[in-house]
Every structure is written in structure tokens, then in C-alpha cells.
Design an enzyme around this catalytic site. Structure first.
Site, PDB file in Angstrom:
ATOM      1  N   CYS A 205       1.050  -1.234  -0.097  1.00 11.23           N
ATOM      2  CA  CYS A 205      -0.059   0.117  -0.067  1.00 11.23           C
ATOM      3  C   CYS A 205       1.073   1.268   0.116  1.00 11.23           C
ATOM      4  O   CYS A 205       1.922   1.381   0.806  1.00 11.23           O
ATOM      5  CB  CYS A 205      -0.956   0.067   1.108  1.00 11.23           C
ATOM      6  SG  CYS A 205      -2.033  -1.317   1.351  1.00 11.23           S
TER       7      CYS A 205
ATOM      8  N   ARG B  66       4.029  -0.237  -4.745  1.00 16.47           N
ATOM      9  CA  ARG B  66       3.650  -0.826  -3.482  1.00 16.47           C
ATOM     10  C   ARG B  66       2.451  -1.446  -3.348  1.00 16.47           C
ATOM     11  O   ARG B  66       1.955  -2.148  -2.459  1.00 16.47           O
ATOM     12  CB  ARG B  66       3.688   0.358  -2.430  1.00 16.47           C
ATOM     13  CG  ARG B  66       4.822   1.078  -2.372  1.00 16.47           C
ATOM     14  CD  ARG B  66       4.748   2.292  -1.197  1.00 16.47           C
ATOM     15  NE  ARG B  66       4.769   1.836   0.138  1.00 16.47           N
ATOM     16  CZ  ARG B  66       5.670   1.431   0.758  1.00 16.47           C
ATOM     17  NH1 ARG B  66       6.874   1.604   0.504  1.00 16.47           N
ATOM     18  NH2 ARG B  66       5.411   1.157   2.213  1.00 16.47           N
TER      19      ARG B  66
ATOM     20  N   TRP C  15      -2.725  -2.807  -1.827  1.00 16.86           N
ATOM     21  CA  TRP C  15      -2.498  -4.333  -1.854  1.00 16.86           C
ATOM     22  C   TRP C  15      -3.348  -4.894  -0.804  1.00 16.86           C
ATOM     23  O   TRP C  15      -3.368  -4.738   0.382  1.00 16.86           O
ATOM     24  CB  TRP C  15      -0.949  -4.657  -1.499  1.00 16.86           C
ATOM     25  CG  TRP C  15      -0.666  -6.029  -1.747  1.00 16.86           C
ATOM     26  CD1 TRP C  15      -0.110  -6.525  -2.925  1.00 16.86           C
ATOM     27  CD2 TRP C  15      -0.369  -6.842  -0.972  1.00 16.86           C
ATOM     28  NE1 TRP C  15       0.006  -7.818  -2.578  1.00 16.86           N
ATOM     29  CE2 TRP C  15      -0.175  -8.238  -1.501  1.00 16.86           C
ATOM     30  CE3 TRP C  15      -0.817  -6.981   0.400  1.00 16.86           C
ATOM     31  CZ2 TRP C  15       0.021  -9.577  -0.739  1.00 16.86           C
ATOM     32  CZ3 TRP C  15      -0.628  -8.166   1.251  1.00 16.86           C
ATOM     33  CH2 TRP C  15      -0.116  -9.363   0.534  1.00 16.86           C
TER      34      TRP C  15
ATOM     35  N   ASN D  80      -2.316   1.827   5.590  1.00 17.08           N
ATOM     36  CA  ASN D  80      -1.345   0.574   5.282  1.00 17.08           C
ATOM     37  C   ASN D  80      -1.074  -0.312   6.290  1.00 17.08           C
ATOM     38  O   ASN D  80      -0.870   0.129   7.421  1.00 17.08           O
ATOM     39  CB  ASN D  80      -0.081   1.153   4.724  1.00 17.08           C
ATOM     40  CG  ASN D  80       0.929   0.144   4.343  1.00 17.08           C
ATOM     41  OD1 ASN D  80       0.478  -1.078   4.231  1.00 17.08           O
ATOM     42  ND2 ASN D  80       2.172   0.624   4.294  1.00 17.08           N
ATOM     43  N   GLY D  81      -1.572  -1.488   6.182  1.00 15.68           N
ATOM     44  CA  GLY D  81      -1.161  -2.441   7.308  1.00 15.68           C
ATOM     45  C   GLY D  81      -2.347  -3.346   7.708  1.00 15.68           C
ATOM     46  O   GLY D  81      -3.543  -3.490   7.138  1.00 15.68           O
TER      47      GLY D  81
ATOM     48  N   GLU E  42      17.715 -17.879  -6.844  1.00 14.77           N
ATOM     49  CA  GLU E  42      17.307 -16.615  -6.983  1.00 14.77           C
ATOM     50  C   GLU E  42      16.810 -16.374  -8.546  1.00 14.77           C
ATOM     51  O   GLU E  42      15.705 -15.854  -8.924  1.00 14.77           O
ATOM     52  CB  GLU E  42      18.403 -15.623  -6.942  1.00 14.77           C
ATOM     53  CG  GLU E  42      18.195 -14.111  -7.572  1.00 14.77           C
ATOM     54  CD  GLU E  42      17.136 -13.227  -6.719  1.00 14.77           C
ATOM     55  OE1 GLU E  42      16.453 -13.681  -5.959  1.00 14.77           O
ATOM     56  OE2 GLU E  42      16.974 -12.199  -7.382  1.00 14.77           O
TER      57      GLU E  42
ATOM     58  N   GLU F 100       8.183 -15.285 -10.209  1.00 15.96           N
ATOM     59  CA  GLU F 100       7.295 -13.878  -9.678  1.00 15.96           C
ATOM     60  C   GLU F 100       7.110 -12.874 -11.139  1.00 15.96           C
ATOM     61  O   GLU F 100       6.158 -12.316 -11.137  1.00 15.96           O
ATOM     62  CB  GLU F 100       8.135 -13.068  -8.812  1.00 15.96           C
ATOM     63  CG  GLU F 100       9.301 -12.260  -9.366  1.00 15.96           C
ATOM     64  CD  GLU F 100       9.923 -11.588  -8.136  1.00 15.96           C
ATOM     65  OE1 GLU F 100      11.077 -11.318  -7.784  1.00 15.96           O
ATOM     66  OE2 GLU F 100       9.087 -10.870  -7.273  1.00 15.96           O
TER      67      GLU F 100
ATOM     68  N   HIS G  41      18.821 -37.355  -5.428  1.00 18.55           N
ATOM     69  CA  HIS G  41      17.916 -37.956  -4.272  1.00 18.55           C
ATOM     70  C   HIS G  41      16.502 -37.679  -4.517  1.00 18.55           C
ATOM     71  O   HIS G  41      15.647 -37.773  -3.628  1.00 18.55           O
ATOM     72  CB  HIS G  41      18.443 -37.239  -3.080  1.00 18.55           C
ATOM     73  CG  HIS G  41      19.970 -37.526  -2.712  1.00 18.55           C
ATOM     74  ND1 HIS G  41      20.427 -38.671  -2.336  1.00 18.55           N
ATOM     75  CD2 HIS G  41      20.973 -36.644  -2.940  1.00 18.55           C
ATOM     76  CE1 HIS G  41      21.714 -38.564  -1.949  1.00 18.55           C
ATOM     77  NE2 HIS G  41      22.112 -37.345  -2.308  1.00 18.55           N
TER      78      HIS G  41
ATOM     79  N   LYS H  52       5.847  -4.261  -3.845  1.00 18.40           N
ATOM     80  CA  LYS H  52       7.335  -4.111  -3.397  1.00 18.40           C
ATOM     81  C   LYS H  52       7.587  -4.488  -2.029  1.00 18.40           C
ATOM     82  O   LYS H  52       8.661  -4.988  -1.457  1.00 18.40           O
ATOM     83  CB  LYS H  52       7.691  -2.799  -4.009  1.00 18.40           C
ATOM     84  CG  LYS H  52       9.254  -2.615  -3.842  1.00 18.40           C
ATOM     85  CD  LYS H  52      10.011  -3.187  -4.961  1.00 18.40           C
ATOM     86  CE  LYS H  52      11.516  -3.109  -4.780  1.00 18.40           C
ATOM     87  NZ  LYS H  52      12.216  -4.025  -5.461  1.00 18.40           N
TER      88      LYS H  52
END
Ligand code: M6R
Length: 615
Positions: free
Chosen positions: A2, A27, A75, A101-102, A485, A492, A508, A610
Site C-alpha cells: 500500500c 507498493r 495491496w 497501510n497495514g 534466485e 514472480e 536424491h 514491493k
């Protein structure tokens, strides 16, 4: 997670806020909205989807000119990404609006209480409860929005940045923060609030850090910061050391492409000024004394996602140079397993944003156990370095693409500097040995530049593989985190199944996945480490014999791998421990190109944000 912007000043406030939201869209991009005071009410415009939808709505039905405004890019956590759940949220009478935000953890209780008292809530969000709490608190405090915010914050549990405007105070914006970012931008006759300085960097580079549990009130002339009980608090002002051009695409189609290209400079800037004229490594911002560093008997690196892989890479170098045992742990797992941590443990928290909640919570847990905490961070003034005993900043500049690129390289470099510094202080390496390693690091910007030359070859490869269902990545030693990575980037950005394995583990179990034509990316260590090198050459032959399409990354001149490589990507010659800095680059390009070939938004991949400020 957010993005929030607030503005008071003489410009057309809504325009400034929308421009700020554009810079913060990385964000979160599930919805966007703005609010302005307008006479006896606040006017709100909000739309599900990306910011462009809000801009369309504002073009059709503009908001009035005003001296204050605030906005939000979301978000989603509580409630689907719909118009009604988009922020801002208003009170019963449409006189105040709030963005958040949160996560408000006690929102169900608060909502039930508000509904029982006759408030009418229309969304599924936790945030809307705050708008109605503010409504009551404003009434109780005689219309003092800042005081109302303080009263409300004292009742909230969880993590929040809140920003609010009220129709009765058209020249005031009030914000609050707990465990979630908010910074103040100090302009000339105008002031800003934002989740990130990028939102106001076009207007001012003077910023004020807000601490934990603080409320801020901005007008065009003043900034007042108090704690949740009204006590005025001292704040720290700082000057942002990058400008608006760093937050623009600079001619590239995507921020990610620009950020990949910036890597040589990011590495060089992170290394800048670290060697003293007498050849000693100096980390003067460290804030941990040499005596304290000599007491360390264990290192634990905590981080998430790409930063975690930077930590995994660093473990090899740190243990090799310092002989101190080093564990690397996902922040989200750390505090739940009762880790053995004490005063002689050095916890290294790696975070680009400095706001990742999992890492912040892990860091706090470590500090409660009295560990010394050292942050590696790219964001000045953010929470993680503020709550750490020491910090080493990576100087990568702003990273806007959701996928981490240049910050991975700089995090590895920062960890290596710490490893070498510990080796110097604890004398596990002679001074001249440290100087040789630092000299090797100093050559890396040029090597990374050379790694960028693989761009065209990788582009062609990505176009060829754009219909693949899955890609595997294998590596050994520091090549293993590189493989991890590479797989993360592909997941993504290209939304493809991708998995990484330590090459020795294939036999294995995972080797059963190999079938005709399956692309497998192999990171081959430099030939200097013969045992390592030869083992992976055998692994390549094993998978090729079973039909894999092998994409082999090996140092230039390594002709031993050519017979087994369907595609051979040549990396610059560098020492083994430094190979991640060059081997990661083609894998970033690969994921980026595959995403483009599949028509995905490279900078804003689906479901992501992000900065992840929820646990
Ligand atoms: O800001 P941080 O470095 O703490 O972020 C950690 C992860 O969320 C981040 O690296 C994430 O995995 C990236 N999007 C990966 O490209």
C-alpha cells in the site's frame, strides 16, 4: 505494501497526490483512491485496479481544487480488490476520510462495537472501522483531528500507517504510524506525507523520519509530531541523496530493465570509500565497536525472498573468511522456533525496503534476546535500520520494479564487506589478504558490466522458451543460491513453474522430474575449484542423458562444458565467491524477457507488492 500520499500547500492538491501515487504504485496496485475536503464534506474518488482506472474516473468527474488531499494505492488484505473496498474510507456523514497501510488486528471487535452504536459500515475492510472511530473521537475532542487520531491509535492493535483529512480542517492532513512506514517531506510553503520519499522527491529532498507510535499533523507551514499521548517528540531530518531522475525509467521500457542496467554503478557505489589510504577496510557507519565484534561467536542472517538468497550466498564467504558459524534463516520462521540467540550473537537483518514486517519482527525478537543487530538496508530512514544497533547501507538508489535486481547484488557486496571487516578485526585474515579480497570486489562493477553483454543471447533464448511449462535451476556452493534466485525471478515475473536444487541433490529425487526438452539452467562454478566444477559437469551429463535441454552458465574459456550445453552462456572470469554477482545478471534478464514474451507486466507482477509490510 500500500502506498499513501498526503499533501498540503498552494498547488492543486489532488494532482500532486495522484502524481505521488504513480511513483508509489509499485507498493500495491489492487485499487487506488483520493480524497479532498470540499466545503462541508470530503469528496472521494476511488477505483479497483491500477491507478490508470482512477485517473480515468478523475478525468470524467474531476475533484475540486483544494489545498489538501490524500491518496492510496492498495495491496488488498481485508476484502477483495473492489471499488467499495478501495481506500479512502469515510465516516457516517462523509465529513472525514482515512487511508491505511497495514492490518488492524482487533478490527472485528471494533466493527461490532461501532455497528452496535449505530455506525453504518459498507466495506469489508479493517480500515473503515478507523474512519468511524475517528468520527466519534473528533466529536469528543471538539473537532481536533490530530487529537482524535491519537485517541484512536491507542485503541488499535496491529500494524498501521493512517492518514486522514477532515472537511472542517481543509488545510490540515494528519498521519500516524506503528510498524508501518510514513515519512514527511518538508517543502517551501507545502508539506507532504508519504510511505516513501519517491512520492515527493520531485518537490523536496528534505525529509523527516517518523518514529514508532507517532502522530504527525502537517499544514502548509508546519509539521508537528507527537506520541500517541500528545507529547511533542524530537524528530530526525535528513536529505535524500538521490533525485527525481533516479525514480524515472530513463528511456527503458520497464524500471526493471533500467535497474538491471544500473547494477555496475550500484555495486561501485556500495563499495565507494571503504578502503583507507593504508589499505584497511573501513565501515565507519557500523556503530558496533571492534571489541563488540570480537565478542561475536555466532552470526544469524535473517531476510526474506531475494534478500534471503543474498544471505545464503554470503554465508559461504563469511564462514570462510571469519570462521564464525553463520546461519541463514527466513525471517518469517525465525522467531517461531525459539532460536538460540544471546549477547554474543550477531544478527544481520537484510532488507532492501527496511520495512519488511517479517524481518522487523524477527529483528525485534533477536533484540529481546539481547543479540546485536546489524541491518543491511537500501532505504535511509526506514524502520529496520532505525531499530538496529548498526547499519550498512547499500547504495543501489531507488528500486521501483517489484522484482529485486540491483539490490541483490549490493546486498551480497555489503555482506562481503561485513565478512571481511570481521576477518580484519578478529585477525582471521591478514591485512594484505583482506586488501586482496577488497581489490577483487573493486573489479566487480566492470565484471557486472561484462555480464550485461549476455543480454541479446538471453533475449533470443527467452523468446524460444516462452511456451515452456517449467524450468529447473541447479547450482553448487554459491551457485545454489544463484539458482534459487533465478527460479524466484522466473516465478514472480513470468508466472512459470520454476524450481531450484543444489545440484548434488538431484539424484536424491528431483531428477525424476527431468523429461525430454525440459529446460534446466546450470550454474557452473569457475574452474579454480576443481572438485566443485567437475562434480557439476557430471550433473550436467546426467540430466542431458535423460533429455533435459541444458542452459549452462560457465566462465569464459571453460570448454569442458560445451559438449553438454544446448545453450552456453559465458560469464566473466571472477573468483568463485564473487561469481553470484555476475551469474545472477543473465538470470534476471531471462526472467524479465520471458515475462515480456508472455505479455506480463514486468514492473508490477500480479498479486505482489514491493514492500511487504504485513506478516
Ligand atoms: O525489502 P526486502 O528486501 O525486505 O524484501 C524482501 C522480499 O520481499 C523481496 O526480496 C522479494 O522477494 C522480491 N520481490 C523478489 O524479487
Amino acid at each position: 505494501m500500500c502506498g499513501i500520499v498526503g499533501y498540503v500547500g498552494s498547488s492543486r492538491a489532488v494532482d500532486i497526490v495522484v502524481e505521488g501515487l504513480r511513483r508509489l504504485e509499485y507498493r500495491g496496485y489492487d485499487s487506488a483512491g483520493v480524497a479532498v475536503p470540499d466545503g462541508a464534506r470530503v469528496r472521494v474518488s476511488k477505483r479497483a485496479g491500477k491507478l490508470v482506472n482512477l485517473e480515468g474516473a478523475l478525468a470524467d468527474d474531476p475533484l475540486p481544487a483544494s489545498s489538501s488531499a490524500m491518496g492510496h494505492t492498495r495491496w488488498a488484505t481485508h476484502g477483495a480488490p473492489t471499488d467499495p473496498n478501495a481506500h479512502p474510507h469515510i465516516d457516517c456523514h462523509g465529513r472525514l476520510a482515512v487511508v491505511h497501510n497495514g492490518i488492524i488486528e482487533n478490527f472485528a471487535t471494533l466493527r461490532a462495537e461501532l455497528e452496535a452504536a449505530g455506525h453504518h459500515l459498507t466495506s469489508e475492510t479493517d480500515t473503515e472501522a478507523v474512519a468511524h472511530l475517528l468520527e466519534d473521537a473528533c466529536e469528543a475532542s471538539g473537532g481536533d483531528l490530530a487529537e482524535a487520531m491519537r485517541q484512536v491509535c491507542r485503541r488499535l492493535e496491529g500494524a498501521f500507517t493512517l492518514v486522514a483529512v477532515h472537511a472542517d480542517a481543509p488545510d490540515l492532513v494528519v498521519g500516524a504510524r506503528r510498524n508501518s512506514p510514513l515519512v514527511v517531506g518538508r517543502g517551501q510553503g507545502e508539506n507532504f506525507l508519504a510511505s516513501d520519499v519517491a512520492a515527493f522527491i520531485a518537490y523536496t529532498r528534505d525529509a523527516i523520519e517518523l518514529g514508532q507510535d507517532q502522530v504527525v499533523a502537517i499544514t502548509s507551514a508546519d509539521v508537528t509530531v507527537t506520541d500517541f499521548y500528545g507529547q511533542v517528540v524530537q524528530t530526525r531530518e535528513y536529505h535524500v541523496d538521490w533525485d527525481i531522475s533516479a525514480a524515472e525509467k530513463g528511456g527503458h521500457d520497464y524500471f526493471m530493465l533500467k535497474e538491471i542496467a544500473e547494477q555496475p554503478k550500484a555495486v561501485a557505489d556500495t563499495l565507494l570509500g571503504r578502503l583507507t589510504p593504508d589499505g584497511r577496510l573501513s565501515l565507519d557507519e557500523m556503530r558496533l565497536s571492534d571489541d563488540e565484534l570480537r565478542e561475536i561467536d555466532k552470526i544469524i542472517i535473517i531476510a526474506c525472498g531475494t534478500a534471503f538468497y543474498a544471505g545464503l550466498t554470503a554465508k559461504y564467504a563469511i564462514e570462510h573468511w571469519t570462521r564464525i558459524p553463520c546461519e541463514v534463516e527466513l525471517s518469517s520462521e525465525f522467531r517461531y522456533r525459539d532460536p538460540i540467540v544471546d549477547r554474543s550473537t550477531l544478527v544481520i537483518a537484510i532488507s532492501q525496503s527496511g520495512e519488511t514486517m517479517d524481518t522487523l519482527m524477527a529483528l525485534r525478537h533477536a533484540r529481546e534476546q539481547r543479540a546485536r543487530v546489524l541491518a543491511i538496508c537500501n532505504t535511509n530512514g526506514s524502520t529496520i535500520p532505525r531499530e538496529s544497533d548498526a547499519v550498512l547501507y547499500t547504495h543501489a538508489g531507488p528500486e521501483v520494479g517489484v522484482a529485486a535486481t540491483k539490490t541483490f547484488l549490493t546486498q551480497v557486496v555489503a555482506c562481503y564487506l561485513i565478512g571481511l571487516y570481521l576477518a580484519q578485526v578478529r585477525e582471521t585474515k591478514f591485512g594484505d589478504e583482506v586488501a586482496i579480497e577488497v581489490d577483487q570486489l573493486d573489479r566487480m562493477p566492470a565484471a557486472v558490466e561484462q555480464a550485461l553483454e549476455t543480454m541479446e543471447q538471453i533475449r533470443a533464448l527467452a523468446r524460444e522458451l516462452s511456451d515452456s511449462k517449467s524450468v529447473l535451476f541447479i547450482g553448487r556452493h554459491v551457485g545454489y543460491p544463484v539458482a534459487l534466485e533465478g527460479a524466484l525471478k522466473l516465478k514472480e515475473l513470468a508466472y512459470m513453474h520454476a524450481e531450484a536444487f543444489a545440484a548434488g541433490e538431484l539424484k536424491h529425487g528431483p531428477i525424476a522430474l527431468i523429461e525430454d526438452g525440459l529446460p534446466v539452467v546450470v550454474v557452473v562454478p569457475p574452474r579454480g575449484r576443481d572438485a566443485l566444477h567437475d562434480k557439476i559437469v557430471s550433473n550436467i551429463q546426467e540430466i542431458r542423458a535423460r533429455g533435459a535441454r541444458t542452459i549452462v552458465l560457465a566462465e569464459e574459456g571453460d570448454d569442458t562444458v560445451a559438449p553438454w550445453s544446448d545453450t552456453l552462456i559465458q560469464l566473466p572470469k571472477v573468483p568463485t565467491l564473487l561469481q553470484p554477482l555476475v551469474a545472477t545478471v543473465p538470470l534476471q534478464i531471462f526472467a524479465c524477457e520471458l515475462a515480456m514474451a508472455r505479455g506480463n507486466d514486468v514492473d508490477q507482477p500480479r498479486n505482489l507488492a514491493k514492500s511487504v509490510t504485513v506478516e
